[in-house]
Design a protein around this motif. Structure first.
Motif: not given
Length: 337
Positions: A182-189, A203-210
């Motif tokens: 915790c937290p678990v952050v996922a990153v994928d385009p 818990d959070l999913a982010l764009d790798s280009a962010d």
């Protein structure tokens, strides 16, 4: 001699054919398994397209398939612990003379009506677990499980990141949630992959280009960064990005395979923060598979949504093409003889 269908790869020409071959006979300490389900993995795609090449294969042709579940058809001499009809999962590899031989790569796998296994390379499959879900455990689930529990040594309440939410990464998210990260952050385009990560428990999913990725990771970790980051993509840029948001004494675990060089942009910072980079491959299956199956039986994890489609063995090439081209964004496709 009895015959069976098998999907065979001729390695020099990278030609995949479903053809009739002799049905194998179990020798001493071996078990013949009637295949009920076999997973189609990106590694299979890479074997066909030439990105990967078997290193220990005798001969030039191999039956693909390292994710296999079925029932015992016949036990050879000395394999009496496996009676006919027993539901089993086949291990994705075997240790021979100190070397790891991978099923469906270095010796014949389970894209066939029957598959041979050493008696010590099987795990019982509980009745409550469908064959389709059981088949994907030896790689798609056990590999991230080993990366998390053994190589990554993730502890409860640690902040973690998963780069690449595909066939392995999505299971990593589920398993990290199960062990209390915790937290678990996922990153994928891919927007589809990010949605999949959130559905799996991220818990959070982010764009790798962010451009705000570093800021957002720091914010969700109270400024500390990630204790462990997992690269399931096997991409150099991913590894550099993951290192940039790693906490002091943080661990970067490399699961995705690539032949590209590994670089650390700021070696001084890396050493000062006492960070680590750890390579990972597969899992200790005699330990990992029973652990995962207990979690499944106990309702702690559910992989039913990971089975994106079931195709007959005769359509193995179609399954490969669908996975390669991401038709329908599959997590795992299953072949049924």
């Amino acid at each position: 001699m009895e015959r069976m269908l098998a999907a065979r790869l001729h390695v020099p020409s990278r030609t995949l054919r479903v053809e009739e071959v002799p049905r194998p006979q179990p020798g001493p300490g071996e078990v013949l398994v009637k295949v009920e389900a076999a997973g189609v993995c990106l590694s299979d795609v890479h074997l066909i397209d030439g990105t990967l090449t078997p290193l220990l294969l005798e001969g030039d042709t191999v039956t693909l398939g390292h994710e296999v579940a079925g029932t015992v058809a016949e036990a050879g001499p000395g394999a009496t612990a496996w009676p006919p009809g027993r539901r089993v999962v086949l291990h994705a590899g075997e240790l021979r003379d100190g070397a790891v031989f991978t099923r469906g790569v270095d010796y014949d796998g389970g894209w066939a009506e029957y598959a041979l296994s050493r008696a010590d390379a099987l795990t019982p499959l509980p009745d409550a677990v469908p064959f389709e879900q059981g088949a994907i455990i030896p790689d798609a689930v056990s590999t991230p499980w080993g990366a998390i529990t053994s190589t990554g040594q993730v502890r409860p309440a640690e902040a973690v990141g998963v780069w690449g939410v595909g066939g392995l990464g999505v299971h990593a998210v589920r398993l990290l949630r199960a062990v209390g990260a915790c937290p678990v952050v996922a990153v994928d385009p891919s927007p589809v992959a990010r949605e999949r990560a959130l559905a799996a428990g991220a818990d959070l999913a982010l764009d790798s280009a962010d451009p705000e990725l570093r800021t957002r990771v720091r914010a969700v970790t109270a400024g500390a960064g990630l204790a462990t980051a997992f690269d399931f993509a096997g991409v150099a840029a991913v590894r550099e990005q993951a290192l940039s948001v790693l906490a002091a004494k943080g661990r970067l675990v490399l699961v995705g395979l690539t032949n590209q060089p590994l670089t650390v942009a700021d070696g001084t910072r890396f050493s000062y923060l006492q960070q680590q980079i750890r390579g990972h491959y597969g899992s200790d299956m005699p330990v990992a598979l029973p652990e995962i199956l207990r979690l499944m039986e106990g309702g702690r994890v559910d992989f039913s949504t990971s089975v994106s489609g079931v195709l007959p063995l005769a359509e193995a090439a179609e399954a490969v093409e669908r996975l390669e081209k991401k038709v329908g964004d599959p997590v795992r496709l299953i072949l049924r003889p």
